[in-house]
Design a protein around this motif. Structure first.
Motif, PDB file in Angstrom:
ATOM      1  N   PHE A   1      -2.519   2.079 -13.719  1.00  0.00           N
ATOM      2  CA  PHE A   1      -1.496   2.758 -14.217  1.00  0.00           C
ATOM      3  C   PHE A   1      -0.175   1.738 -14.033  1.00  0.00           C
ATOM      4  N   PRO A   2       0.174   1.047 -14.919  1.00  0.00           N
ATOM      5  CA  PRO A   2       1.332  -0.219 -14.883  1.00  0.00           C
ATOM      6  C   PRO A   2       2.575   0.512 -14.893  1.00  0.00           C
ATOM      7  N   LEU A   3       2.590   1.931 -15.175  1.00  0.00           N
ATOM      8  CA  LEU A   3       4.171   2.547 -15.246  1.00  0.00           C
ATOM      9  C   LEU A   3       4.372   2.878 -13.780  1.00  0.00           C
ATOM     10  N   ILE A   4       3.427   2.767 -12.883  1.00  0.00           N
ATOM     11  CA  ILE A   4       3.938   3.307 -11.415  1.00  0.00           C
ATOM     12  C   ILE A   4       5.008   2.145 -11.092  1.00  0.00           C
ATOM     13  N   PRO A   5       6.154   2.806 -10.699  1.00  0.00           N
ATOM     14  CA  PRO A   5       7.451   2.044 -10.447  1.00  0.00           C
ATOM     15  C   PRO A   5       7.333   1.209  -9.182  1.00  0.00           C
ATOM     16  N   ASP A   6       7.996   0.121  -9.094  1.00  0.00           N
ATOM     17  CA  ASP A   6       7.724  -0.952  -7.892  1.00  0.00           C
ATOM     18  C   ASP A   6       8.404   0.089  -6.678  1.00  0.00           C
ATOM     19  N   ALA A   7       9.249   0.790  -6.933  1.00  0.00           N
ATOM     20  CA  ALA A   7       9.804   1.614  -5.980  1.00  0.00           C
ATOM     21  C   ALA A   7       9.711   3.143  -6.108  1.00  0.00           C
ATOM     22  N   PRO A   8       8.544   3.525  -6.056  1.00  0.00           N
ATOM     23  CA  PRO A   8       8.451   4.998  -6.521  1.00  0.00           C
ATOM     24  C   PRO A   8       9.329   6.125  -5.696  1.00  0.00           C
ATOM     25  N   SER A   9       9.846   7.062  -6.251  1.00  0.00           N
ATOM     26  CA  SER A   9      10.367   8.276  -5.857  1.00  0.00           C
ATOM     27  C   SER A   9       9.826   8.770  -4.621  1.00  0.00           C
ATOM     28  N   GLU A  10      10.516   9.712  -4.117  1.00  0.00           N
ATOM     29  CA  GLU A  10       9.618  10.368  -2.719  1.00  0.00           C
ATOM     30  C   GLU A  10       8.450  11.141  -3.250  1.00  0.00           C
ATOM     31  N   HIS A  11       8.760  11.780  -4.413  1.00  0.00           N
ATOM     32  CA  HIS A  11       7.451  12.618  -4.839  1.00  0.00           C
ATOM     33  C   HIS A  11       6.465  11.742  -5.437  1.00  0.00           C
ATOM     34  N   GLN A  12       6.826  10.588  -6.025  1.00  0.00           N
ATOM     35  CA  GLN A  12       5.657   9.565  -6.689  1.00  0.00           C
ATOM     36  C   GLN A  12       4.914   9.267  -5.501  1.00  0.00           C
ATOM     37  N   ALA A  13       5.633   8.857  -4.414  1.00  0.00           N
ATOM     38  CA  ALA A  13       5.194   8.215  -3.323  1.00  0.00           C
ATOM     39  C   ALA A  13       4.081   9.069  -2.365  1.00  0.00           C
ATOM     40  N   GLY A  14       4.531  10.238  -2.344  1.00  0.00           N
ATOM     41  CA  GLY A  14       3.787  11.270  -1.792  1.00  0.00           C
ATOM     42  C   GLY A  14       2.344  11.489  -2.732  1.00  0.00           C
ATOM     43  N   VAL A  15       2.515  11.632  -3.943  1.00  0.00           N
ATOM     44  CA  VAL A  15       1.180  11.644  -4.869  1.00  0.00           C
ATOM     45  C   VAL A  15       0.243  10.389  -4.390  1.00  0.00           C
ATOM     46  N   LEU A  16       1.003   9.237  -4.462  1.00  0.00           N
ATOM     47  CA  LEU A  16       0.099   8.007  -4.513  1.00  0.00           C
ATOM     48  C   LEU A  16      -0.511   7.936  -3.083  1.00  0.00           C
ATOM     49  N   LYS A  17       0.130   8.401  -1.923  1.00  0.00           N
ATOM     50  CA  LYS A  17      -0.367   8.224  -0.692  1.00  0.00           C
ATOM     51  C   LYS A  17      -1.779   9.215  -0.579  1.00  0.00           C
ATOM     52  N   MET A  18      -1.320  10.544  -1.155  1.00  0.00           N
ATOM     53  CA  MET A  18      -2.440  11.391  -1.078  1.00  0.00           C
ATOM     54  C   MET A  18      -3.752  10.840  -1.877  1.00  0.00           C
ATOM     55  N   VAL A  19      -3.694  10.387  -2.986  1.00  0.00           N
ATOM     56  CA  VAL A  19      -4.667  10.053  -3.965  1.00  0.00           C
ATOM     57  C   VAL A  19      -5.313   8.628  -3.275  1.00  0.00           C
ATOM     58  N   SER A  20      -4.489   7.864  -2.889  1.00  0.00           N
ATOM     59  CA  SER A  20      -5.088   6.550  -2.295  1.00  0.00           C
ATOM     60  C   SER A  20      -5.869   6.795  -1.023  1.00  0.00           C
ATOM     61  N   CYS A  21      -5.478   7.919  -0.311  1.00  0.00           N
ATOM     62  CA  CYS A  21      -6.255   8.267   1.025  1.00  0.00           C
ATOM     63  C   CYS A  21      -7.442   8.802   0.605  1.00  0.00           C
TER      64      CYS A  21
ATOM     65  N   PRO B   1       0.951  -1.320  -0.106  1.00  0.00           N
ATOM     66  CA  PRO B   1      -0.119   0.002  -0.019  1.00  0.00           C
ATOM     67  C   PRO B   1       1.089   1.375   0.016  1.00  0.00           C
ATOM     68  N   TYR B   2       0.447   2.287  -0.496  1.00  0.00           N
ATOM     69  CA  TYR B   2       1.337   3.563  -0.633  1.00  0.00           C
ATOM     70  C   TYR B   2       0.791   4.248   0.671  1.00  0.00           C
ATOM     71  N   ALA B   3      -0.165   3.832   1.561  1.00  0.00           N
ATOM     72  CA  ALA B   3      -0.547   4.855   2.731  1.00  0.00           C
ATOM     73  C   ALA B   3      -0.823   3.804   3.891  1.00  0.00           C
ATOM     74  N   VAL B   4      -0.909   3.908   5.192  1.00  0.00           N
ATOM     75  CA  VAL B   4      -1.568   3.318   6.111  1.00  0.00           C
ATOM     76  C   VAL B   4      -2.642   4.164   6.656  1.00  0.00           C
ATOM     77  N   ALA B   5      -3.409   3.592   7.885  1.00  0.00           N
ATOM     78  CA  ALA B   5      -4.618   4.212   8.457  1.00  0.00           C
ATOM     79  C   ALA B   5      -4.202   5.339   8.819  1.00  0.00           C
ATOM     80  N   ALA B   6      -3.148   5.776   9.519  1.00  0.00           N
ATOM     81  CA  ALA B   6      -2.810   7.039  10.113  1.00  0.00           C
ATOM     82  C   ALA B   6      -2.595   7.935   9.217  1.00  0.00           C
ATOM     83  N   ASP B   7      -2.348   7.669   8.100  1.00  0.00           N
ATOM     84  CA  ASP B   7      -2.126   8.678   6.953  1.00  0.00           C
ATOM     85  C   ASP B   7      -3.557   9.312   6.606  1.00  0.00           C
ATOM     86  N   LEU B   8      -4.494   8.379   6.671  1.00  0.00           N
ATOM     87  CA  LEU B   8      -5.867   8.819   6.394  1.00  0.00           C
ATOM     88  C   LEU B   8      -6.641   9.624   7.398  1.00  0.00           C
TER      89      LEU B   8
END
Length: 125
Positions: free
Chosen positions: A40-60, A2-9
Motif C-alpha cells: 500500500f504505497p499510499l500509506i503516509p510516512d507520518a500516519p494519523s492516529e487512526h491510521q497508526a492504530g489500524v496499521l498496528k492492529m494489522v501488523s500484530c 514499524p507500526y508496532a513493538v513486541a509489547a503491542d503483540l
C-alpha cells in the motif's frame, strides 16, 4: 519504521510464546511494516492516529499468524494415528508467510483513503 513493538503483540495475544525474544518479534514487526508499505504505497510516512492504530492492529495480526505457523517448521499437515484412531491437522499458512485477510485489507484501504471518489474539473478549453 514499524507500526508496532513486541509489547503491542503481547497485549493482543494471550498465548504469546513464552521465551520468544522481543528482538525476534520486533524484527518481524519491522518486516510487516515494510511489507505493508510496499503493498500500500499510499500509506503516509507520518500516519494519523487512526491510521497508526489500524496499521498496528494489522501488523500484530500478520506477525501472530507468522509465528503460529513457525511452530510447525513449514508442515502443511500433521497426522497422528493410534490403533483405529487418527487425527489430521491442516495448516493454512505452513510456511509462515505474511498475508492479509479481506477484512484487514478493507481496514487499511479505508484508513488511507484508497478508492475515495474525487471530483476533478477541467476548465478553459
Amino acid at each position: 519504521m514499524p507500526y508496532a513493538v513486541a509489547a503491542d503483540l503481547k497485549d493482543r495475544w494471550q498465548a504469546f510464546p513464552p521465551g520468544l525474544p522481543d528482538k525476534v518479534v520486533d524484527t518481524l514487526l519491522e518486516d510487516a511494516a515494510v511489507w505493508l508499505k510496499a503493498k500500500f504505497p499510499l500509506i503516509p510516512d507520518a500516519p494519523s492516529e487512526h491510521q497508526a492504530g489500524v496499521l498496528k492492529m494489522v501488523s500484530c495480526a500478520m506477525v501472530r499468524r507468522s509465528l503460529i505457523a513457525d511452530t510447525h517448521d513449514g508442515a502443511s499437515e500433521i497426522t497422528d494415528t493410534g490403533g483405529p484412531f487418527s487425527s489430521t491437522l491442516r495448516f493454512a499458512n505452513g510456511e509462515g508467510n505474511f498475508y492479509l485477510t479481506g477484512q484487514e485489507r478493507d481496514l487499511i484501504e479505508n484508513a488511507i483513503g484508497v478508492g475515495e471518489f474525487r471530483n476533478i474539473t477541467a476548465e478553459g478549453w
